[in-house]
Motif scaffolding. Structure first.
Motif: not given
Ligand SMILES: Cc1cn([C@H]2C[C@H](O)[C@@H](COP(=O)(O)OP(=O)(O)O[C@H]3O[C@H](C)C(=O)[C@H](O)[C@H]3O)O2)c(=O)[nH]c1=O
Length: 187
Positions: A126-140
């Motif tokens: 990964c080119s950036n560190l884990y940042a859970p506060q920035s996590e987003g997503g789309v339903i499968w």
């Protein structure tokens, strides 16, 4: 940056084989011109384990270089860049421990995979560190993306978090179009 399918060369001999799985000197010419700062490794026991579709919003966006080191996955990247002419479109590849292929998933794309064999292990840079506060997503199973997931008869195995991801919505996705439409992987 474009999504890229990379097929690293394996050097076989009577002991087995050797392969460079990443090379900062050569990968930029393959379209992977980023600096990686974190390596991830996940193991999924059951066939049909589906992880995704995930991204981290900017300024914590992550480019990912994904490979399967045990078993096999159907790996997919979905264009979630606002204003992209290919918004909601996707490319996918079968990554297996056998073929050693890698998928480069740039910032601006949601990433996910489903396992095709038991005890499948995936490693990705990964080119950036884990940042859970920035996590987003789309339903499968978003109906507008309509991914043809290769699933077992009993359906996917999802985390509680992935079960409640939201539908794809251009208004809320945090990425903007960079002028490069999504191309087929072998283009
Ligand atoms: C992603 C991540 C997770 N974690 C911790 C947080 C949880 O306690 C545990 C499992 O996390 P999560 O359920 O988000 O793992 P996945 O469902 O495999 O998520 C990944 O799945 C798709 C395929 C992706 O592309 C992302 O890299 C990532 O979102 O690991 C960390 O400590 N660091 C990390 O970088």
């Amino acid at each position: 940056m474009p999504v890229k399918l990379i097929r690293p060369r394996r050097f076989g001999d009577d002991r087995g084989w050797f392969v460079e799985t990443y090379n900062a000197g050569r990968y930029p010419e393959l379209g992977v011109a980023v600096t990686f700062v974190q390596d991830n490794h996940s193991m999924s026991r059951d066939v049909g384990t589906l992880r995704g579709l995930h991204y981290q919003a900017d300024p914590n966006g992550q480019d990912k270089l994904v490979r399967c080191v045990r078993g096999a996955i159907w790996d997919v990247a979905v264009d979630v860049r606002r204003g992209s002419p290919t918004f909601g479109q996707w490319v996918a590849a079968e990554l297996t421990a056998e073929n050693g292929h890698q998928l480069f998933v740039p910032i601006g794309f949601a990433h996910g995979f489903v396992t095709l064999l038991p005890d499948t292990e995936v490693e990705y840079k990964c080119s950036n560190l884990y940042a859970p506060q920035s996590e987003g997503g789309v339903i499968w199973n978003d109906p507008t993306v309509a991914l043809p997931w290769p699933l077992p008869p009993e359906g996917p195995k999802l985390s509680p978090k992935d079960e409640i991801l939201t539908a794809l919505d251009e208004a809320t996705t945090p990425f903007t179009y960079d002028g490069q439409p999504l191309e087929p992987l072998d283009a």
